[in-house]
Write a protein that holds these residues in place. Structure first.
Motif, PDB file in Angstrom:
ATOM      1  N   VAL A  98      -4.696   2.956  -2.752  1.00 51.12           N
ATOM      2  CA  VAL A  98      -3.811   2.527  -3.903  1.00 51.12           C
ATOM      3  C   VAL A  98      -2.533   1.714  -3.427  1.00 51.12           C
ATOM      4  O   VAL A  98      -1.981   2.062  -2.148  1.00 51.12           O
ATOM      5  N   GLU A  99      -1.989   1.071  -4.371  1.00 47.27           N
ATOM      6  CA  GLU A  99      -1.000   0.009  -3.884  1.00 47.27           C
ATOM      7  C   GLU A  99       0.058   0.296  -5.196  1.00 47.27           C
ATOM      8  O   GLU A  99      -0.004   0.469  -6.211  1.00 47.27           O
ATOM      9  N   ALA A 100       1.122  -0.289  -4.866  1.00 49.14           N
ATOM     10  CA  ALA A 100       2.155  -0.234  -5.660  1.00 49.14           C
ATOM     11  C   ALA A 100       2.467  -1.919  -6.071  1.00 49.14           C
ATOM     12  O   ALA A 100       2.362  -2.794  -5.103  1.00 49.14           O
ATOM     13  N   LEU A 101       2.739  -2.374  -7.368  1.00 53.66           N
ATOM     14  CA  LEU A 101       2.800  -3.702  -7.696  1.00 53.66           C
ATOM     15  C   LEU A 101       4.087  -3.646  -8.809  1.00 53.66           C
ATOM     16  O   LEU A 101       4.154  -3.082  -9.722  1.00 53.66           O
ATOM     17  N   ASP A 102       5.040  -4.476  -8.364  1.00 57.17           N
ATOM     18  CA  ASP A 102       6.080  -4.796  -9.422  1.00 57.17           C
ATOM     19  C   ASP A 102       5.632  -5.055 -10.813  1.00 57.17           C
ATOM     20  O   ASP A 102       4.818  -6.047 -10.934  1.00 57.17           O
ATOM     21  N   GLU A 103       6.251  -4.553 -11.682  1.00 54.00           N
ATOM     22  CA  GLU A 103       5.575  -5.012 -13.306  1.00 54.00           C
ATOM     23  C   GLU A 103       5.904  -6.236 -13.318  1.00 54.00           C
ATOM     24  O   GLU A 103       5.153  -6.804 -14.458  1.00 54.00           O
ATOM     25  N   PRO A 109       0.932  -1.170   0.153  1.00 45.63           N
ATOM     26  CA  PRO A 109       0.260   0.106  -0.020  1.00 45.63           C
ATOM     27  C   PRO A 109       0.925   1.380  -0.155  1.00 45.63           C
ATOM     28  O   PRO A 109       2.037   1.204   0.824  1.00 45.63           O
ATOM     29  N   LEU A 110       0.278   2.343  -0.457  1.00 43.67           N
ATOM     30  CA  LEU A 110       0.909   3.608  -0.587  1.00 43.67           C
ATOM     31  C   LEU A 110       0.258   4.364   0.518  1.00 43.67           C
ATOM     32  O   LEU A 110      -0.680   4.222   0.853  1.00 43.67           O
ATOM     33  N   PHE A 111       1.178   5.515   0.923  1.00 42.33           N
ATOM     34  CA  PHE A 111       0.681   6.185   2.397  1.00 42.33           C
ATOM     35  C   PHE A 111      -0.010   7.388   1.777  1.00 42.33           C
ATOM     36  O   PHE A 111       0.886   8.219   1.288  1.00 42.33           O
TER      37      PHE A 111
END
Length: 130
Positions: A114-119, A49-51
């Motif tokens: 929103v979240e970060a996901l490695d490509e 997750p993004l902060f």
């Protein structure tokens, strides 16, 4: 009684009104997300997750801080819609060798959680990871 405080208030209100009119047109969340992307089977274990850092620098945006625990790589921003991951179109970033760098993303306020996901966990149309 001085009219100076009223003048400052009127000037500030005018600047806010002009700033709101001059801001670039933002896409809605539905317009900016792509829904036909496939994800690797274990993608959920690797999303972070993004902060939420509050209002962004432009009207209608929110500042999101990227966690510093992410390993090097290329990341896409995703949002879960009805439990399914959807890529937020046009928002990606890179974590390079500078581990002390802070990364902030300015997203339209319509995005939440929103979240970060490695490509490498995003699969193209041919079934291959990117």
């Amino acid at each position: 009684m001085s009219t100076r405080p009223f003048t400052y208030f009127a000037g500030a209100a005018l600047l806010l009104a002009l700033g709101a009119c001059a801001s670039p047109e933002q896409k809605t969340a539905a317009q900016a997300m792509t829904g036909n992307t496939q994800f690797a089977a274990d993608w959920s274990e690797h999303s972070k997750p993004l902060f939420n850092q509050g209002p962004g620098i432009n009207p209608g945006t929110t500042s999101w801080r990227v966690p510093s625990i992410l390993p090097r790589g290329y990341y896409r921003v995703i949002q879960r819609v009805n439990g399914k991951p959807v890529i937020v179109d046009g928002y990606r970033f890179e974590i390079d060798s500078n581990v002390m760098k802070e990364i902030h993303l300015m997203l339209p306020v319509t995005y939440t959680s929103v979240e970060a996901l490695d490509e490498k966990y995003i699969v193209d149309g041919k079934g291959l990871a990117q």
